[in-house]
Write a protein that holds these residues in place. Structure first.
Motif, mmCIF file in Angstrom:
data_model
loop_
_atom_site.group_PDB
_atom_site.id
_atom_site.type_symbol
_atom_site.label_atom_id
_atom_site.label_comp_id
_atom_site.label_asym_id
_atom_site.label_seq_id
_atom_site.Cartn_x
_atom_site.Cartn_y
_atom_site.Cartn_z
ATOM 1 N N ALA A 172 0.821 -1.211 0.000
ATOM 2 C CA ALA A 172 0.000 0.000 0.000
ATOM 3 C C ALA A 172 0.853 1.258 0.000
ATOM 4 C CB ALA A 172 -0.928 0.005 1.216
ATOM 5 N N LEU A 173 2.077 1.185 0.539
ATOM 6 C CA LEU A 173 2.949 2.354 0.612
ATOM 7 C C LEU A 173 3.779 2.545 -0.648
ATOM 8 C CD1 LEU A 173 4.266 2.029 4.285
ATOM 9 C CD2 LEU A 173 2.442 3.505 3.445
ATOM 10 N N LEU A 174 4.155 1.459 -1.307
ATOM 11 C CA LEU A 174 5.019 1.563 -2.482
ATOM 12 C C LEU A 174 4.445 2.455 -3.588
ATOM 13 C CD1 LEU A 174 6.473 -2.057 -2.808
ATOM 14 C CD2 LEU A 174 7.752 0.055 -2.412
ATOM 15 N N PRO A 175 3.135 2.378 -3.900
ATOM 16 C CA PRO A 175 2.602 3.249 -4.963
ATOM 17 C C PRO A 175 2.656 4.737 -4.634
ATOM 18 C CG PRO A 175 1.119 1.400 -4.548
ATOM 19 C CD PRO A 175 2.128 1.404 -3.441
ATOM 20 N N LEU A 176 2.884 5.076 -3.367
ATOM 21 C CA LEU A 176 2.932 6.483 -2.982
ATOM 22 C C LEU A 176 4.290 7.123 -3.248
ATOM 23 C CD1 LEU A 176 1.100 6.266 0.471
ATOM 24 C CD2 LEU A 176 0.105 6.846 -1.748
ATOM 25 N N ILE A 177 5.320 6.308 -3.503
ATOM 26 C CA ILE A 177 6.669 6.850 -3.636
ATOM 27 C C ILE A 177 6.792 7.761 -4.843
ATOM 28 C CG2 ILE A 177 9.076 6.251 -4.046
ATOM 29 C CD1 ILE A 177 8.677 3.763 -2.370
ATOM 30 N N LEU A 178 6.323 7.316 -6.004
ATOM 31 C CA LEU A 178 6.472 8.112 -7.220
ATOM 32 C C LEU A 178 5.729 9.453 -7.127
ATOM 33 C CD1 LEU A 178 7.756 8.237 -9.977
ATOM 34 C CD2 LEU A 178 5.755 7.053 -10.922
ATOM 35 N N PRO A 179 4.434 9.496 -6.683
ATOM 36 C CA PRO A 179 3.789 10.803 -6.502
ATOM 37 C C PRO A 179 4.523 11.689 -5.500
ATOM 38 C CG PRO A 179 2.153 9.052 -6.442
ATOM 39 C CD PRO A 179 3.490 8.388 -6.438
ATOM 40 N N ALA A 180 5.048 11.092 -4.417
ATOM 41 C CA ALA A 180 5.751 11.894 -3.416
ATOM 42 C C ALA A 180 7.030 12.488 -3.990
ATOM 43 C CB ALA A 180 6.076 11.033 -2.196
ATOM 44 N N VAL A 181 7.766 11.698 -4.779
ATOM 45 C CA VAL A 181 8.991 12.207 -5.410
ATOM 46 C C VAL A 181 8.657 13.335 -6.383
ATOM 47 C CG1 VAL A 181 10.863 11.614 -6.981
ATOM 48 C CG2 VAL A 181 10.291 10.081 -5.105
ATOM 49 N N ALA A 182 7.617 13.146 -7.188
ATOM 50 C CA ALA A 182 7.239 14.173 -8.167
ATOM 51 C C ALA A 182 6.829 15.467 -7.479
ATOM 52 C CB ALA A 182 6.100 13.657 -9.038
ATOM 53 N N VAL A 183 6.022 15.351 -6.421
ATOM 54 C CA VAL A 183 5.593 16.553 -5.694
ATOM 55 C C VAL A 183 6.790 17.216 -5.017
ATOM 56 C CG1 VAL A 183 4.202 17.389 -3.758
ATOM 57 C CG2 VAL A 183 3.235 15.756 -5.372
ATOM 58 N N GLY A 184 7.713 16.423 -4.476
ATOM 59 C CA GLY A 184 8.891 16.990 -3.820
ATOM 60 C C GLY A 184 9.746 17.801 -4.775
ATOM 61 N N VAL A 185 10.011 17.258 -5.939
ATOM 62 C CA VAL A 185 10.818 17.981 -6.930
ATOM 63 C C VAL A 185 10.091 19.235 -7.395
ATOM 64 C CG1 VAL A 185 11.827 17.863 -9.231
ATOM 65 C CG2 VAL A 185 12.058 15.923 -7.679
ATOM 66 N N ALA A 186 8.802 19.091 -7.728
ATOM 67 C CA ALA A 186 8.046 20.234 -8.250
ATOM 68 C C ALA A 186 7.925 21.349 -7.217
ATOM 69 C CB ALA A 186 6.658 19.780 -8.695
ATOM 70 N N ALA A 187 7.634 20.999 -5.961
ATOM 71 C CA ALA A 187 7.496 22.022 -4.913
ATOM 72 C C ALA A 187 8.801 22.775 -4.715
ATOM 73 C CB ALA A 187 7.057 21.364 -3.606
ATOM 74 N N SER A 188 9.913 22.057 -4.731
ATOM 75 C CA SER A 188 11.208 22.715 -4.571
ATOM 76 C C SER A 188 11.507 23.636 -5.749
ATOM 77 C CB SER A 188 12.311 21.665 -4.436
ATOM 78 O OG SER A 188 13.574 22.276 -4.363
ATOM 79 N N LEU A 189 11.209 23.201 -6.958
ATOM 80 C CA LEU A 189 11.490 24.028 -8.136
ATOM 81 C C LEU A 189 10.643 25.298 -8.141
ATOM 82 C CD1 LEU A 189 11.861 21.319 -10.940
ATOM 83 C CD2 LEU A 189 13.668 22.593 -9.769
ATOM 84 N N VAL A 190 9.396 25.194 -7.701
ATOM 85 C CA VAL A 190 8.553 26.399 -7.616
ATOM 86 C C VAL A 190 9.145 27.376 -6.600
ATOM 87 C CG1 VAL A 190 6.288 27.287 -6.943
ATOM 88 C CG2 VAL A 190 6.448 25.242 -8.366
ATOM 89 N N TYR A 191 9.563 26.854 -5.450
ATOM 90 C CA TYR A 191 10.175 27.711 -4.423
ATOM 91 C C TYR A 191 11.468 28.335 -4.926
ATOM 92 C CZ TYR A 191 13.095 28.773 -0.381
ATOM 93 O OH TYR A 191 13.952 29.387 0.495
ATOM 94 N N ILE A 192 12.330 27.531 -5.546
ATOM 95 C CA ILE A 192 13.600 28.053 -6.056
ATOM 96 C C ILE A 192 13.360 29.102 -7.135
ATOM 97 C CG2 ILE A 192 15.673 27.438 -7.369
ATOM 98 C CD1 ILE A 192 15.629 24.736 -5.908
ATOM 99 N N GLY A 193 12.410 28.820 -8.031
ATOM 100 C CA GLY A 193 12.118 29.786 -9.095
ATOM 101 C C GLY A 193 11.632 31.112 -8.550
ATOM 102 N N LEU A 194 10.723 31.061 -7.577
ATOM 103 C CA LEU A 194 10.220 32.297 -6.975
ATOM 104 C C LEU A 194 11.339 33.038 -6.252
ATOM 105 C CD1 LEU A 194 7.862 34.158 -6.081
ATOM 106 C CD2 LEU A 194 7.589 32.650 -4.099
ATOM 107 N N SER A 195 12.135 32.331 -5.457
ATOM 108 C CA SER A 195 13.196 32.974 -4.679
ATOM 109 C C SER A 195 14.265 33.580 -5.588
ATOM 110 C CB SER A 195 13.836 31.956 -3.728
ATOM 111 O OG SER A 195 12.900 31.475 -2.795
#
Length: 428
Positions: free
Chosen positions: A20-43
């Protein structure tokens, strides 16, 4: 006896199996990268604009970059620019920032560009707010919108949790802060299952967000202060005094928040409220100096780099002015968070304590003062402890911080928070 054994085995069995936890890894990785890039771009964009506004432009005009005149001009102009965004851009840059906190509402996509623009202008122009609240709101809105379309079968509550954790990890450059915040949030809404199972996906998103920011942007919270050695009884006494004093100072701003907010609301229009706020911020900057501008992270490092460069009175003035600037900026409609400027206030107050009583180690004064200030401003216990500890990077100080948090927490718990309801009353 056999039935009791079976029940005990079921109670210790993991609530969420690996499948049940394994399918969550890919969405979590994608959200982690995207959230960081939005923050870095704004900053990064805001920093480039800040460099122009407070460097080549005033020099080309023959005006000192931090002259009183230029601080007034830029802060009022920033109020006009952000007011125009709030007035005219679709979505009006989101809800009144005085009513929001780290737990961001899910905003529709039409709101997000205006919120990003208003936040970038604020960060570059100098008002005393950080990026945390709006960038979390933007990432939560994007995650819910895109995640619901790309993976419609995923639980709807998953995306805000991943986005909030990823953004906090990106902001602090470590997933520990996100894990603490999410743990505190989960404690308020208990559900069956092991805590680590519930943290698995958010911690993945936070770790990826933190790593992305560290590799591309390299944030640094360690102020480089001399490490605290073996704690003494006098250190314990100092911690028990400084943290509550800082919390009381922070509570002065919290108590004033609804009244200052109501005063700006009487102007009724963002093109009046925000320039008026810029005008007041210009006056405060004239008193406190240019170090009391901006979100405060770089300015905090500058203070810590030379703890003897200012007198106790100067540190006290900067702390009070920065706190007043935070209060005004959060009340008049600028989009931003309160953690980073509160760290500056706590640092200045801690250095003031060291200047008044040299026997107080700088690391101890700064950490305990930041702790008390953040407890009052954010009412987030784990975030306050973590931020105070990571600023000084001294393992010996953690026990002192935990002890100092107790009287400070007694002063702030159950009292009004620095967040308002829609009717203007304080959240408790």
């Amino acid at each position: 006896m056999r039935q009791d054994t079976e029940q005990q085995a079921r109670s210790t069995r993991p609530a969420s199996p690996a499948r049940a936890l394994l399918p969550l890894i890919l969405p979590a990785v994608a959200v982690g990268v995207a959230a960081s890039l939005v923050y870095i771009g704004l900053s990064a964009t805001a920093e480039q604009l800040q460099h122009v506004l407070w460097g080549p432009l005033p020099e080309a005009l023959g005006v000192g970059r931090y002259s009183v005149l230029w601080m007034f001009v830029v802060l009022v102009a920033t109020g006009l620019a952000v007011g125009l965004v709030v007035w005219k851009v679709p979505g009006h840059a989101g809800p009144d920032p005085a009513t929001t906190g780290l737990d961001a509402p899910v905003l529709p996509p039409v709101v997000l560009p205006g919120l990003l623009l208003a936040t970038g202008l604020m960060l570059a122009g100098g008002p005393s707010l950080g990026p945390e609240n709006p960038i979390i709101a933007v990432n939560v809105g994007l995650a819910v919108w895109l995640g619901g379309r790309l993976l419609p079968r995923a639980p709807g509550a998953l995306w805000p949790l991943l986005a909030e954790a990823a953004t906090i990890g990106a902001l602090f450059g470590t997933p520990v802060a996100a894990a603490l915040v999410i743990s505190e949030a989960l404690a308020g809404r208990p559900a069956p299952g092991l805590l680590w199972d519930k943290l698995f996906a958010p911690l993945t998103a936070a770790a990826v967000g933190a790593m992305t920011t560290t590799l591309l942007f390299r944030p640094a919270f360690d102020l480089g202060l001399p490490a605290l050695g073996h704690p003494r009884w006098t250190d314990l006494l100092a911690a028990l005094v400084i943290a509550p004093v800082a919390a009381l100072l922070g509570m002065c701003a919290v108590r004033a928040f609804p009244y200052v907010h109501a005063a700006f609301q009487r102007l009724r229009h963002p093109m009046l409220m925000l320039p008026a706020g810029g005008l007041v911020l210009g006056a405060l900057a004239a008193v406190g100096g240019h170090l009391t501008l901006f979100k405060g992270l770089a300015e905090t490092a500058e203070l810590a780099h030379d703890p003897t460069g200012w007198s106790a009175g100067q540190f006290a003035v900067m702390a009070v002015v920065k706190l007043a600037a935070l209060l005004v900026a959060a009340s008049c409609g600028f989009r931003g968070g309160r953690i980073f400027p509160a760290v500056f206030v706590g640092t200045a107050l801690g250095l003031c304590a060291h200047a008044l009583v040299p026997a107080v180690p700088t690391a101890l004064g700064v950490a305990t003062s930041v702790l008390g200030m953040l407890l009052a401003i954010t009412r987030q216990g784990w975030v306050s402890l973590f931020t105070a500890a990571v600023l000084v990077a001294s393992p010996a100080i953690i026990a002192l911080l935990c002890i100092a948090s107790l009287p400070a927490w007694l002063l702030v718990t159950g009292r009004p928070q620095m967040q308002l309801r829609e009717d203007g009353s304080s959240v408790r």
